[in-house]
Enzyme design. Structure first.
Site, mmCIF file in Angstrom:
data_model
loop_
_atom_site.group_PDB
_atom_site.id
_atom_site.type_symbol
_atom_site.label_atom_id
_atom_site.label_comp_id
_atom_site.label_asym_id
_atom_site.label_seq_id
_atom_site.Cartn_x
_atom_site.Cartn_y
_atom_site.Cartn_z
ATOM 1 N N LYS A 65 2.584 4.474 -1.403
ATOM 2 C CA LYS A 65 2.990 3.819 -0.153
ATOM 3 C C LYS A 65 1.826 3.848 0.822
ATOM 4 O O LYS A 65 0.918 4.686 0.736
ATOM 5 C CB LYS A 65 4.223 4.508 0.454
ATOM 6 C CG LYS A 65 4.026 5.958 0.905
ATOM 7 C CD LYS A 65 3.449 6.084 2.304
ATOM 8 C CE LYS A 65 3.190 7.545 2.676
ATOM 9 N NZ LYS A 65 2.373 7.674 3.927
ATOM 10 N N ASP B 258 8.728 12.456 3.095
ATOM 11 C CA ASP B 258 8.571 11.071 2.655
ATOM 12 C C ASP B 258 9.440 10.698 1.458
ATOM 13 O O ASP B 258 9.527 9.520 1.105
ATOM 14 C CB ASP B 258 7.104 10.801 2.263
ATOM 15 C CG ASP B 258 6.155 10.921 3.436
ATOM 16 O OD1 ASP B 258 6.636 10.965 4.580
ATOM 17 O OD2 ASP B 258 4.934 10.975 3.206
#
Length: 389
Positions: A81, A215
């Protein structure tokens, strides 16, 4: 340019027109610095590929230390990401920093193979790392690895007794702000749930993911999400961002997250002025190319690792639509394509000056079906036949 356009086409909906399919190549490899300054390119997956490929279909295939060449029960890809914007709004009294960020998955993948088995002499959860993994010597295979913690958490919470062995092939660089450990943990949770017959809802997996790391929960979105708190409060975008070309530039040296936040210098209760994150989010939802890219951790990261500032300045000269650091570094990303006059030379120029890896990627996403993971698709989906040479 032709290769980038072909990669974009790979991310468009399939020819049947009924699905919003994202199928970037899991075999995309970094354009690595070589002695002669050469770069390596990879071809996208076959057009008849209907599920995530096993590691045996990827370059540098190796067998399992526990199962040899026995095919895994399940193979999944875990995407990296980037943070398209990252605001640090304040430092909380508990010492954590309050963040507001737009997370986006990209087509740089770790590969996780899973074997579900009933070997009485094996532990409930076990794992190995392929010897050709990036940073192989530094990757633990005990309970300190987030993959192991995810598998153990699932077994403890559900009472699942069937054993799971995982083989991790690491392609996402560590200490790069790319969420490599978090995406692996989310993928392991998803895999354990599928292998057990989906006894747990995705909402529950999201809650468990937050326990593993800030995350982790994000990766249960469809690939684009507005994240707040420490990063664990997830607000998925109703419509994921469209396929967009992005280059990831990862220096050989990493960047310590604690050192970057320390250099930021906020005291408990202190706020940091800057643009309204909600306004930034609206800009990205309208157009990635005209949005404001901002990362409050860039200045402190540049003080911790000064070469990052020089690298960013040099990348900006190539004419990309945007250049910014992801997370706390050390990876920088470039949005869009460079100027025509440097499109064939900018990589060589960069590699001659910096010790970096260059990854040519795309924004990627999951389908709406919560039982499908990244790059997965229904068996009857059709893909356009495209080869990149």
């Amino acid at each position: 340019m032709a290769a980038a356009l072909a990669l974009l086409l790979l991310a468009l909906p399939p020819t049947c027109g009924a699905l919003h399919l994202q199928q970037p190549s899991p075999a995309l490899r970094p354009l690595r610095r070589a002695a002669a300054g050469a770069v390596r390119r990879a071809r996208p997956p076959r057009s008849d590929q209907t599920s995530s490929p096993s590691l045996d279909e990827l370059p540098d295939a190796v067998g399992s230390t526990l199962f040899g060449k026995q095919p895994p029960t399940l193979t999944l890809l875990a995407p990296a990401k980037i943070n398209l914007f990252l605001r640090v709004t304040r430092k909380r009294e508990d010492g954590f920093h309050e963040l507001a960020s737009l997370f986006q998955t990209v087509s740089l993948f770790d590969t996780l193979d899973f074997w579900a088995h009933d070997r009485a002499d094996a532990p409930q959860c076990s794992m190995e790392v392929t010897p050709n993994s990036l940073g192989y010597d530094m990757i633990p295979t005990d309970e300190s690895n987030l993959v192991m913690r995810a598998l153990q958490l699932f077994a403890e919470r559900t009472g699942e007794t069937r054993r799971i062995h995982c083989r991790l092939h690491k392609a996402i660089p560590a200490q790069g702000g790319l969420g490599g450990g978090s995406c692996d943990a989310a993928t392991a949770l998803f895999a354990a749930n599928r292998l057990a017959g989906y006894p747990v809802s995705q909402d529950t997996l999201i809650e468990w993911g937050a326990e593993l790391g800030s995350d982790v929960s994000f990766f249960f979105s469809r690939g684009s999400a507005y994240c707040t708190g420490r990063g664990e409060i997830i607000e998925p975008l109703k419509q994921p961002l469209p396929p967009t070309v992005c280059y990831l530039i990862k220096p050989a040296v990493g960047c310590s997250t604690p050192a970057v936040f320390k250099a930021l210098g906020l005291e408990p209760g202190q706020s940091l002025d800057g643009p309204d994150p909600r306004v930034l989010l609206e800009e990205f939802q309208k157009s990635v190319y005209s949005a404001t890219f901002i990362n409050d951790l860039e200045p402190p990261a540049f003080s911790v690792l000064p070469m990052l500032k020089n690298l960013r300045e040099d990348l900006s000269k190539f004419g990309f639509q945007a250049v910014m650091m992801s997370g706390s570094g050390s990876t920088l990303f470039c949005i869009g394509m460079p100027l025509d006059e440097v499109i064939d030379t900018w990589k060589d120029e960069l590699l001659a000056k910096y010790d970096v890896d260059i990854f040519e990627e795309l924004f990627c996403r999951r389908l709406e079906d919560e039982r499908l993971w990244y790059t997965e698709q229904p068996a009857d989906a059709e893909l356009t036949n495209i080869d990149v040479y």
